[in-house]
Structures are given as C-alpha cells and as structure tokens.
Design a protein around this motif. Structure first.
Motif, PDB file in Angstrom:
ATOM      1  N   GLN A 143     -18.573  -3.747  -5.786  1.00 43.01           N
ATOM      2  CA  GLN A 143     -18.303  -4.275  -4.450  1.00 43.01           C
ATOM      3  C   GLN A 143     -19.580  -4.721  -3.747  1.00 43.01           C
ATOM      4  O   GLN A 143     -19.614  -5.764  -3.105  1.00 43.01           O
ATOM      5  N   TYR A 144     -20.637  -3.920  -3.881  1.00 45.10           N
ATOM      6  CA  TYR A 144     -21.837  -4.169  -3.104  1.00 45.10           C
ATOM      7  C   TYR A 144     -23.018  -3.511  -3.831  1.00 45.10           C
ATOM      8  O   TYR A 144     -22.936  -2.340  -4.174  1.00 45.10           O
ATOM      9  N   PRO A 162      -8.786   7.099  -5.350  1.00 41.95           N
ATOM     10  CA  PRO A 162      -9.462   5.912  -4.812  1.00 41.95           C
ATOM     11  C   PRO A 162     -10.821   6.249  -4.191  1.00 41.95           C
ATOM     12  O   PRO A 162     -11.061   5.927  -3.036  1.00 41.95           O
ATOM     13  N   MET A 163     -11.712   6.878  -4.941  1.00 44.04           N
ATOM     14  CA  MET A 163     -13.009   7.278  -4.378  1.00 44.04           C
ATOM     15  C   MET A 163     -13.935   6.082  -4.196  1.00 44.04           C
ATOM     16  O   MET A 163     -14.034   5.240  -5.071  1.00 44.04           O
ATOM     17  N   SER A 164     -14.629   6.053  -3.070  1.00 46.57           N
ATOM     18  CA  SER A 164     -15.723   5.096  -2.871  1.00 46.57           C
ATOM     19  C   SER A 164     -17.006   5.782  -3.303  1.00 46.57           C
ATOM     20  O   SER A 164     -17.367   6.829  -2.766  1.00 46.57           O
ATOM     21  N   ALA A 214     -22.181   4.888   3.586  1.00 42.24           N
ATOM     22  CA  ALA A 214     -21.759   3.739   2.783  1.00 42.24           C
ATOM     23  C   ALA A 214     -22.937   3.054   2.097  1.00 42.24           C
ATOM     24  O   ALA A 214     -22.764   2.474   1.028  1.00 42.24           O
ATOM     25  N   ASP A 259      -5.818  -3.805  -0.885  1.00 41.82           N
ATOM     26  CA  ASP A 259      -7.095  -3.643  -0.184  1.00 41.82           C
ATOM     27  C   ASP A 259      -7.895  -4.935  -0.291  1.00 41.82           C
ATOM     28  O   ASP A 259      -9.106  -4.928  -0.385  1.00 41.82           O
ATOM     29  N   ARG A 264     -18.411  -1.578   3.462  1.00 39.07           N
ATOM     30  CA  ARG A 264     -19.114  -2.317   2.405  1.00 39.07           C
ATOM     31  C   ARG A 264     -18.566  -3.731   2.280  1.00 39.07           C
ATOM     32  O   ARG A 264     -19.294  -4.677   2.001  1.00 39.07           O
ATOM     33  N   GLU A 265     -17.254  -3.854   2.489  1.00 35.25           N
ATOM     34  CA  GLU A 265     -16.623  -5.167   2.415  1.00 35.25           C
ATOM     35  C   GLU A 265     -17.174  -6.080   3.526  1.00 35.25           C
ATOM     36  O   GLU A 265     -17.393  -7.268   3.305  1.00 35.25           O
ATOM     37  N   THR A 324       0.813  -1.221   0.000  1.00 34.13           N
ATOM     38  CA  THR A 324       0.000   0.000   0.000  1.00 34.13           C
ATOM     39  C   THR A 324       0.848   1.274   0.000  1.00 34.13           C
ATOM     40  O   THR A 324       0.327   2.358   0.177  1.00 34.13           O
ATOM     41  N   ARG A 350     -21.685  -8.354  -7.216  1.00 30.88           N
ATOM     42  CA  ARG A 350     -20.341  -8.236  -6.666  1.00 30.88           C
ATOM     43  C   ARG A 350     -19.374  -9.101  -7.471  1.00 30.88           C
ATOM     44  O   ARG A 350     -19.677 -10.254  -7.787  1.00 30.88           O
ATOM     45  N   PRO A 352     -19.467  10.263  -1.166  1.00 25.45           N
ATOM     46  CA  PRO A 352     -19.885  10.446   0.229  1.00 25.45           C
ATOM     47  C   PRO A 352     -20.459  11.842   0.480  1.00 25.45           C
ATOM     48  O   PRO A 352     -21.198  12.050   1.422  1.00 25.45           O
ATOM     49  N   LYS A 389     -15.177   0.997  -5.102  1.00 29.61           N
ATOM     50  CA  LYS A 389     -14.090   1.971  -5.095  1.00 29.61           C
ATOM     51  C   LYS A 389     -13.499   2.010  -6.504  1.00 29.61           C
ATOM     52  O   LYS A 389     -13.252   0.957  -7.090  1.00 29.61           O
ATOM     53  N   GLU A 391     -11.901   8.680   4.525  1.00 31.23           N
ATOM     54  CA  GLU A 391     -13.341   8.435   4.453  1.00 31.23           C
ATOM     55  C   GLU A 391     -13.648   7.343   3.430  1.00 31.23           C
ATOM     56  O   GLU A 391     -14.410   6.407   3.692  1.00 31.23           O
ATOM     57  N   SER A 392     -12.999   7.456   2.276  1.00 34.41           N
ATOM     58  CA  SER A 392     -13.222   6.480   1.206  1.00 34.41           C
ATOM     59  C   SER A 392     -12.797   5.083   1.655  1.00 34.41           C
ATOM     60  O   SER A 392     -13.487   4.087   1.388  1.00 34.41           O
ATOM     61  N   GLU A 393     -11.660   5.024   2.345  1.00 33.67           N
ATOM     62  CA  GLU A 393     -11.155   3.741   2.824  1.00 33.67           C
ATOM     63  C   GLU A 393     -12.120   3.110   3.839  1.00 33.67           C
ATOM     64  O   GLU A 393     -12.433   1.915   3.765  1.00 33.67           O
ATOM     65  N   ILE A 439     -15.352   3.642   4.190  1.00 35.87           N
ATOM     66  CA  ILE A 439     -16.583   3.222   3.511  1.00 35.87           C
ATOM     67  C   ILE A 439     -16.349   1.915   2.758  1.00 35.87           C
ATOM     68  O   ILE A 439     -17.168   0.991   2.798  1.00 35.87           O
ATOM     69  N   TYR A 440     -15.198   1.819   2.114  1.00 31.73           N
ATOM     70  CA  TYR A 440     -14.843   0.579   1.407  1.00 31.73           C
ATOM     71  C   TYR A 440     -14.824  -0.607   2.379  1.00 31.73           C
ATOM     72  O   TYR A 440     -15.356  -1.672   2.092  1.00 31.73           O
ATOM     73  N   VAL A 441     -14.238  -0.395   3.550  1.00 34.20           N
ATOM     74  CA  VAL A 441     -14.145  -1.479   4.541  1.00 34.20           C
ATOM     75  C   VAL A 441     -15.543  -1.860   5.033  1.00 34.20           C
ATOM     76  O   VAL A 441     -15.875  -3.050   5.139  1.00 34.20           O
TER      77      VAL A 441
END
Lengths: 422, 302
Positions: A231-232, A289-291, B49, B168, B20-21, A111, A304, A279, A250, B12-14, B16-18
């Motif tokens: 993802q979901y 890396p936007m969610s 999320a 990730d 959802r995971e 990372t 998924r 968000p 993401k 924040e993005s990280e 939210i990703y977690v």
C-alpha cells in the motif's frame, strides 16, 4: 460491562435490505431501542418530531439522517449505525429499498458478514426479495437471515411464514449462500427481534438479536492464500533509520510469518520476510485484516500496487478479466468504453471487450445480445487491462477478487466488479 | 493459534489503512486537529501508521480564539512530542479581514464561522484532502458519510449524490481544485474511543476529567463561564461553581459540560456506559435545529 469483556469483543458487520415500507428502519430502530442504544435525547427529539407531524412514534426516523429523507419518509443513502451487546459490537449498513438505489445495497453488502433481508408478510416474495437475495449471493455474504416481518398484521399465522419460505426455496437453490435462516418477526411490536415472541409459540428458532450475537464468523476470512498488496512504502530517510525500507499494507488473506520465503509480483523476485511490525510492535505472524509493515531480506524495487505472495500459491496474473459487474451510474457501460480499474492498491486503465450477458435477476435468466448495462443492471463482462493485475476469483477471495471501475471524465465510481473463476 | 482480531484491533487496522491510503492517493493532505479526543487519537494512529518515518502531513487547527486554555496547552505539547508541523487558521483573522461577521446576542458563537476559515485555509495552502475525526455514531447526518468524502471546488458536500464506496477500495480521484474530507474513525463509537484511550494509555486534556469550574446553565446546557460568552443581566443568577467535565471539546461558547465526578479514564468509561444521553446533547451548536449538522456540513464544515 466490564472492561476485559469489552476488549475481547468481536465485530460483526451486517447489512439490511428490504423494499420500501418493509419495515427495515423500524427493525433497526427496534434493535437500537431494545439494546438501549438510543439515547434519551434522541428519543425525545424523535417524540417531538412525530408529535409535530401528528404521527405515532416512528423509529424509522432515527436512521433517516438527511432532511430530504425525513421529508419524503424514505431512506436515500446508506446509513451506518452502531450498537453493542456484551459479546459483540455491530456495524449496520442500513440500505434503501428503492429500486433506483440498488447500488446502495451492493455498497452495504460489500463489507458485510451477514445480511438481514426483510420480506413483508402481507406481500410475500417480491421482485425486490429476489434482487436482494441475488445480490447477497453475488457479493458472497457468508450469512443471510430472511426476516418475515409484519407477522402481527397476518395474525402471527404459521402458514404465512411457511408459505413464504416455500416460495423462496427454488430460487435459493439456484444461489450460492452458505448459511441461510428464516425468522418470523414483527419489528413494530418487537416479536422475535430481541425478545422471543409470545404470539408465535410455533416458532422455536432464535430471535434476530440472538442470531446476530451467536452466528459463527470466526472462519469467514481466507487464511490459506497469502496475499499482501503493498500500500505504501515507508522510508524514514533519517540518520537512525538510514537504510530502513518497510512495506505498509493490510493483509488481504493468508497468514504471513517471519522467515517465510515470499515472491514479489510483478517482478518475480523471491526473498524472505525479516520482520513484521503491527500497530503494537513486532510480531511473528500476521493475518487478515491486520495493517502491518513488512521488511524483507533483499533490497528490491517494490512499490505501491505490487503484491507479496507465496511461491507455491500464486494468484492469477493476467490482463484479461471475466467478471460479474453491478452498474452504478446513469451513464451506461458499453463495449469498447474505457475506464480506470482499481483493484487492491493498484490502479490501471482498462477497456471493456464485451458484455457476455445481462441478468434478469428475478428469474436469473440471461439476456444475451445486451448492448449496454444501465444503472442498477447486473451482468457479465470481459475486459482487458493495460497492465496485468494479480487476482483470485471473488468466490475464493473477496479481497483480491473485487474491483471498482471509475469514469475517467467524471472521476465517479461507476461499477463494482467480482472476478469469476478462471 | 486463533487468527482473529477483536473489534478495537479491527478498527485500529482500518483507520491505519485509511491514513496510509490518504498518504498514497493525495499530494497535499492535512490532518484537522482540534485538541479534542478524536483528533488526538488520529494523531496517535498517524504516528503508528508511518513509524519509524515521520507523519507525512501537517496538522491544521482552526482556532476560534475561544478555546479552553487547557486545550491549547495540550495542543502545543502534543504537537511537539509528535514532531509534526502545526498550521493555525484563525477565525479572529477572518473576522478582522471581513471574511465573516461575528454573531451577536446571547447565543453568539464562532462555531459556524469556522467553516469559512477552514475553507480559506484549505484554499490558501492548496490542501487536497483534510483528514477529520468525525464519527458516524455522533450525529445522524454523519451516519451518511463516506470514508473518502468528495467536496466540490467551493468545499461543499452533496449528500444526495455521493460516490458509492465498496469494499476497501477508496476512490480519491478528483478534478483540479476539488478536495476530499477523510474520516478514518468513521466506524468508531464514543465507547470505542474511550476504550482505545485506556488501552493505549493516551494522555488527554485535563478538561475531560472532573474538575471545579464556574459555570452558567442555559436552556438546560451547562456552559463554562468565560469572557467569550455573552451573558444577559438576568442570567447572572445562573452562574455557579460546579463539579464538571467535558464530554466533547470545542469552542467554549458551545461546548456543554456534564456534572461528573469521573477522575480517571476507567471512571469515564463507566459513566459513558451508564449514560442515557448522546454526546451531542451537550453541544449547543447541534441543538440549534434538527438539520443543524447537515446544513453546516453541506457548506463545508468539519
């Protein structure tokens, strides 16, 4: 620090690597200490601990969080540390230098935007230095800094620094590291860590901290190849949002825009993006890396593990993978072994076809005819997945070129894979 | 157009990703909610999320019965606004049914007892993942935590034998009866949390802001005076009214207060930036020994 600045800060993730006693933890301790990140109570605790042990103030103990680590005076597991300067916030993955713990360096490197690799000026280049440089290159860390430490014990002599630089020249030429620099330091005395050294006036380059604060990281993301692993699936099933169907995930790479025509893998349907929710509400374009949550014109069967891409820029869709692998488990990898492969948000079964070669990472020589890869071995393998996956080469795209292997019996993560160019 | 996120947006993005995971990989996740600022942020992030869908897991509060009344008031209001289901695991119930024994003496606290109540509740409700607000910057043992942290069938953590966590790609696979602890805020610092509260205009319990309160100073830690605290006669002279606020929020018997005049989030941020002491200085539970957190975590603590 005023608040506006704080909200505009960049984030840099870096990892540290070095052999036992190269002074890695001391360097981190020094960065934290000199940037005033270490709190007084932590320092007092440390002083008390060192006094009790009859030692000098040992900054390494700040990062050794586990009892066993403090007792044995070694770092066993990756520790994450944080500090900030007015422009950047830093996340440090402090990884152990023991040979048996190489898997931790790979973990920290996966990372990282930058790697700090420590070399003990007294010992010069070691097997570990080669290993760490190779891993940094294999994991495609964009920026590498080699800190030649303990210069104080070598009377701060320029020849020592130049000689180590020379020793590494040939090895580095064989690797693929886009940005590499060398800094002579003494982590213990603080030379060239935060403050420029008064002992090494022959060195005109930046200090470690200056480099960390200023290295350009803006172009480290892949903004070209549009990849959105689903993802979901978000389906409220409420009266208000009766027909709502959004795809959460993401952005792995590329820039997605409202109105873009996209293709869904594996079905191959094409459709259009009608909205992107971030968000902070609706946006017009999204980048890594936007969610986000993406909505599409057509009601399609998407779940998924599927991937949204551009029609004219598609990843490879295949069941046959050629990859470099770092093995992380006592139970060796062998041909015909079966594993679960996790790639982006997709999980599939796979079988190892063959080990093409095992790598001697000190010489970069290929050991042909290897029948297994053991703990901390690195090699090239081919494998076949039960269903196709959608990937790019790791060199081109860190997000869609990586995967992990999971042992089905123990559920442990046993391998880290980087897909080679097709 | 600059395609860069600032550090708060990345965190924040990280997170939210977690989250959802977790929803994707587990059958029965639960979010551990204490009423403290970190768990409030998690509630806020969970809403983001999954919106416009409801948050797909309930919240769980392990209630020592020794709470600041302000926290409980806030909790009930927050839960109602979010529209999630709240499950309360009661330490008092664990005591009454003989699962744990109340500590005695001046330093008695229900902090450690929470672990039993937590594990019992996870077991009874068959939760397979408990999402916690732990941050790696809080404490040196936490600095070793994974985002997806495996727990064996009796809820224990084996810090020397953790799964490697790469990129990730989070591995939540487990055998029947095992569970995970999930830490979406792993990479946040105390300062990040406060900046995020400011940016998002998130309301927090009033005890975080400066107020007057009857306090008792013990071993250098300022504790709120309450009926839950065992006070020796010779300590009575240490009771006085002070202007204080909470830096962290936990059980009343072990949450230390700081003297402060900060009445707004902005003022708290200034205070945090200037402060030379870590958050945990005010936690009597962490001051018990150098290994206090590691020992509790191995047994299954938050």
């Amino acid at each position: 620090m005023n608040q506006k600045t704080y909200q505009e800060m960049e984030l840099l993730r870096f990892t540290t690597a070095g052999s036992v006693d190269d002074g890695k933890s001391t360097l981190i301790g020094r960065l934290l200490y000199d940037t005033k990140t270490i709190f007084q109570d932590q320092l007092r605790n440390l002083e008390r601990l060192c006094l009790q042990r009859g030692e000098q103030l040992n900054l390494a103990l700040l990062t050794d969080g586990l009892r066993a680590e403090r007792e044995q005076g070694i770092t066993i597991d990756v520790a994450y540390r944080y500090f900030a300067t007015p422009n950047r916030k830093f996340i440090i993955a402090d990884t152990p230098g023991h040979i048996q713990y190489t898997r931790n360096m790979v973990t920290g490197a996966s990372t990282a935007n930058l790697a700090l690799i420590l070399v003990d000026a007294r010992n010069g280049v070691t097997e570990q230095t080669h290993r760490h440089l190779f891993i940094a290159s294999l994991l495609q860390i964009p920026h590498v800094v080699i800190c030649i430490n303990k210069m104080d014990l070598m009377n701060y002599k320029q020849e020592v620094y130049e000689s180590i630089k020379n020793q590494l020249k040939d090895f580095i030429a064989k690797l693929n590291i886009p940005d590499i620099s060398f800094i002579p330091i003494s982590a213990l005395q603080g030379d060239n860590v935060v403050e420029p050294s008064k002992q090494m006036l022959w060195y005109n380059g930046p200090t470690v901290l200056y480099h960390l604060e200023n290295v350009h990281i803006g172009s480290d993301e892949n903004l070209i190849d549009c990849r959105f692993p689903v993802q979901y699936v978000i389906r409220p099933r409420s009266d208000e949002y009766h027909d709502y169907r959004g795809y959460g995930g993401k952005i792995a790479s590329g820039v997605f825009k409202v109105g873009d025509k996209i293709k869904v893998l594996p079905s191959g349907f094409t459709t259009t993006i009608t909205s992107i929710e971030s968000p902070d509400g609706s946006i017009q374009e999204a980048f890594p890396p936007m969610s986000v949550v993406i909505q599409l014109t057509d009601d399609l069967d998407i779940s998924r593990g599927d991937m949204l891409v551009r029609e004219h820029n598609q990843p490879t869709v295949s069941q046959h993978i050629d990859a470099m692998i770092c093995w992380m488990n006592n139970c060796s990898l062998r041909a015909e072994n079966k594993y679960i492969l996790r790639h982006t948000t997709k999980e599939v079964k796979c079988v190892i076809n063959e080990i093409s070669y095992k790598l001697d990472i000190n010489t970069l020589h290929r050991i042909e005819n290897a029948t297994e890869l053991g703990l901390n071995d690195i090699g090239r393998i081919t494998l076949k997945t039960a269903q196709p996956i959608y990937f790019d080469s790791y060199r081109r795209n860190r997000s869609t070129g990586c995967f992990i292997l999971i042992d089905e019996k123990t559920n442990e993560t046993v391998g880290a894979g980087m897909i080679r160019d097709v | 157009m600059q395609y860069n996120l600032n550090h708060l947006q990345k965190l924040e993005s990280e997170a939210i990703y977690v989250l959802r995971e977790v929803a994707a990989q587990f059958e029965r996740p639960v979010l551990l909610f204490s009423g403290g600022k970190d768990s409030i942020i998690m509630g806020h992030l969970a809403k983001k999320a999954f919106q416009p869908a409801p948050i797909p897991f309930p919240f769980l509060h392990i209630d020592t019965g020794h709470n600041f009344p302000e926290t409980i008031e806030y909790r009930d209001d927050f839960i109602k606004k979010l529209g999630v289901r709240l499950i309360v695991g009661s330490v008092q119930h664990s005591i009454d049914t003989g699962r744990v024994r109340e500590e005695k003496g001046r330093y008695a606290s229900r902090n450690i007892l929470q672990t039993v109540t937590l594990l019992d509740t996870i077991h009874e409700q068959k939760y397979d993942a408990a999402i916690g607000g732990g941050r790696r910057d809080e404490e040196k043992t936490r600095a070793k935590e994974r985002f997806f942290s495996h727990r064996n069938e009796i809820g224990q953590w084996d810090p020397k034998n953790q799964r490697p966590e790469l990129w990730d790609l989070y591995n939540g696979r487990k055998h029947h009866g095992e569970q995970f602890r999930i830490f979406p805020l792993s990479n946040w610092t105390e300062m990040d949390v406060w900046q995020y509260i400011l940016k998002e205009q998130i309301s927090i319990p009033t005890i975080y802001f400066s107020h007057k309160r009857k306090c008792i100073t013990r071993d250098g830690v300022i504790l709120a005076y309450s009926p839950y605290l065992n006070i020796d006669p010779d300590e009575k002279k240490n009771i006085q009214t002070m202007t204080v606020r909470c830096r962290t929020v936990g059980d009343m018997t072990c949450t230390g207060l700081v003297e402060s005049a900060a009445k707004t989030v902005e003022e708290i941020i200034e205070e945090v930036a200037a402060c030379r002491f870590s958050e945990r200085i005010s936690r009597a539970d962490d001051l018990r020994s150098e290994n206090a957190m590691e020992d509790r975590k191995k047994e299954g603590y938050f």
